[in-house]
Motif scaffolding. Sequence first.
Motif, mmCIF file in Angstrom:
data_model
loop_
_atom_site.group_PDB
_atom_site.id
_atom_site.type_symbol
_atom_site.label_atom_id
_atom_site.label_comp_id
_atom_site.label_asym_id
_atom_site.label_seq_id
_atom_site.Cartn_x
_atom_site.Cartn_y
_atom_site.Cartn_z
ATOM 1 N N LEU A 49 -126.628 74.211 96.615
ATOM 2 C CA LEU A 49 -125.028 73.594 96.197
ATOM 3 C C LEU A 49 -124.296 74.829 96.502
ATOM 4 C CD1 LEU A 49 -125.597 71.151 93.428
ATOM 5 C CD2 LEU A 49 -125.088 70.709 95.867
ATOM 6 N N ALA A 50 -124.377 76.266 96.036
ATOM 7 C CA ALA A 50 -123.358 76.966 95.861
ATOM 8 C C ALA A 50 -123.077 77.471 97.297
ATOM 9 C CB ALA A 50 -123.799 78.192 95.055
ATOM 10 N N PHE A 51 -124.200 77.535 98.308
ATOM 11 C CA PHE A 51 -123.976 77.747 99.525
ATOM 12 C C PHE A 51 -123.138 76.793 100.276
ATOM 13 C CE2 PHE A 51 -127.109 81.146 98.909
ATOM 14 C CZ PHE A 51 -126.362 82.130 99.533
ATOM 15 N N LEU A 75 -102.860 80.621 93.840
ATOM 16 C CA LEU A 75 -103.876 79.766 93.441
ATOM 17 C C LEU A 75 -105.217 79.689 94.601
ATOM 18 C CD1 LEU A 75 -101.915 76.890 92.081
ATOM 19 C CD2 LEU A 75 -103.182 78.867 90.776
ATOM 20 N N VAL A 76 -104.714 79.886 96.029
ATOM 21 C CA VAL A 76 -105.654 79.692 96.935
ATOM 22 C C VAL A 76 -106.648 81.129 96.725
ATOM 23 C CG1 VAL A 76 -106.122 79.845 99.533
ATOM 24 C CG2 VAL A 76 -104.613 78.485 98.261
ATOM 25 N N PHE A 77 -106.004 82.323 96.619
ATOM 26 C CA PHE A 77 -106.849 83.613 96.548
ATOM 27 C C PHE A 77 -107.619 83.549 95.226
ATOM 28 C CE2 PHE A 77 -107.133 87.637 94.751
ATOM 29 C CZ PHE A 77 -107.769 88.379 95.653
ATOM 30 N N LEU A 78 -107.393 83.041 94.083
ATOM 31 C CA LEU A 78 -108.021 82.954 92.853
ATOM 32 C C LEU A 78 -109.112 82.025 92.944
ATOM 33 C CD1 LEU A 78 -108.683 83.583 90.014
ATOM 34 C CD2 LEU A 78 -106.562 81.608 89.253
ATOM 35 N N HIS A 79 -108.947 80.945 94.022
ATOM 36 C CA HIS A 79 -110.010 79.832 94.214
ATOM 37 C C HIS A 79 -110.985 80.506 95.050
ATOM 38 C CE1 HIS A 79 -111.735 75.776 94.538
ATOM 39 N NE2 HIS A 79 -111.745 75.808 95.719
ATOM 40 N N ALA A 80 -110.703 81.271 95.889
ATOM 41 C CA ALA A 80 -111.486 81.850 97.043
ATOM 42 C C ALA A 80 -112.395 82.694 96.104
ATOM 43 C CB ALA A 80 -110.940 82.299 98.102
ATOM 44 N N LEU A 81 -111.744 83.906 95.385
ATOM 45 C CA LEU A 81 -112.372 84.777 94.675
ATOM 46 C C LEU A 81 -113.307 84.299 93.786
ATOM 47 C CD1 LEU A 81 -112.031 87.610 94.173
ATOM 48 C CD2 LEU A 81 -110.491 87.363 92.252
ATOM 49 N N LEU A 82 -113.167 82.985 93.026
ATOM 50 C CA LEU A 82 -114.008 82.426 91.926
ATOM 51 C C LEU A 82 -115.209 81.933 92.894
ATOM 52 C CD1 LEU A 82 -111.629 80.436 89.590
ATOM 53 C CD2 LEU A 82 -113.049 82.838 89.249
ATOM 54 N N GLY A 83 -114.845 81.489 93.946
ATOM 55 C CA GLY A 83 -116.049 80.979 95.020
ATOM 56 C C GLY A 83 -116.901 82.170 95.447
ATOM 57 N N ALA A 115 -124.939 83.534 79.836
ATOM 58 C CA ALA A 115 -124.242 84.087 81.456
ATOM 59 C C ALA A 115 -124.447 82.655 82.274
ATOM 60 C CB ALA A 115 -125.434 84.940 81.918
ATOM 61 N N LEU A 116 -125.388 81.923 82.053
ATOM 62 C CA LEU A 116 -125.458 80.660 82.792
ATOM 63 C C LEU A 116 -124.436 79.770 82.263
ATOM 64 C CD1 LEU A 116 -126.746 78.719 84.830
ATOM 65 C CD2 LEU A 116 -128.369 77.806 82.993
ATOM 66 N N ARG A 117 -124.013 79.610 80.957
ATOM 67 C CA ARG A 117 -122.942 78.869 80.443
ATOM 68 C C ARG A 117 -121.611 79.718 80.732
ATOM 69 N NH1 ARG A 117 -126.144 78.808 75.954
ATOM 70 N NH2 ARG A 117 -124.971 80.438 75.063
ATOM 71 N N GLY A 118 -121.390 80.841 81.232
ATOM 72 C CA GLY A 118 -120.516 81.402 81.518
ATOM 73 C C GLY A 118 -120.275 81.090 82.951
ATOM 74 N N ALA A 119 -121.144 81.069 83.664
ATOM 75 C CA ALA A 119 -120.971 80.618 85.281
ATOM 76 C C ALA A 119 -120.641 79.292 85.410
ATOM 77 C CB ALA A 119 -122.350 80.875 85.968
ATOM 78 N N LEU A 160 -119.173 83.126 92.267
ATOM 79 C CA LEU A 160 -120.161 81.950 92.082
ATOM 80 C C LEU A 160 -121.280 82.225 93.173
ATOM 81 C CD1 LEU A 160 -118.148 78.867 90.920
ATOM 82 C CD2 LEU A 160 -119.865 80.144 89.522
ATOM 83 N N LEU A 161 -120.870 82.578 94.382
ATOM 84 C CA LEU A 161 -121.675 82.798 95.496
ATOM 85 C C LEU A 161 -122.735 83.953 95.316
ATOM 86 C CD1 LEU A 161 -122.412 81.576 98.154
ATOM 87 C CD2 LEU A 161 -120.959 83.139 99.235
ATOM 88 N N VAL A 162 -122.229 84.924 94.404
ATOM 89 C CA VAL A 162 -123.060 86.103 94.171
ATOM 90 C C VAL A 162 -123.819 85.589 92.738
ATOM 91 C CG1 VAL A 162 -122.996 88.441 93.413
ATOM 92 C CG2 VAL A 162 -121.884 87.735 95.301
#
Length: 128
Positions: free
Chosen positions: A119-121, A4-12, A41-45, A15-17
């Motif tokens: 905010l993302a950064f 879960l930590v890995f998935l959370h970091a991967l999703l982050g 694409a915006l709604r997907g993000a 979003l950072l990109v």
Amino acid sequence: MAALVFLHALLGLFLLVAVPALALVGLLGFFRPLPSRFYAALRGAAWVAIFQVVLGFVLFLGGLRPQDATHLLYGLLLAAGLHYLGGLEPGGWFHRGLRNPPRRPEVFVALGLLFAVGLAFRVYFTGG
């Protein structure tokens, strides 16, 4: 829990990109209407950000705490902001719900995405 930590970091990282890339394309909204593919694409993000927030609170309730508590607030603001910006598409749920919807919502989307980049950064670098 490590998965879960890995998935959370991967999703982050996604979003950072994705958020700065959407903001760059969104800058075209100052000059012309944005295509519906952009809003999709915006709604997907936004849904990725919402899922990440839910996952983050699962981790929080599991005893894992972010480096800085404002990480939780930044994550919520980013997910909510992306969700509302995605709804500003002409004919979208948020656009229809406004009493006086803007004639050029693309300008507000472009400005909102520039704020979302910050905010993302912030959410990424306060999570540690």
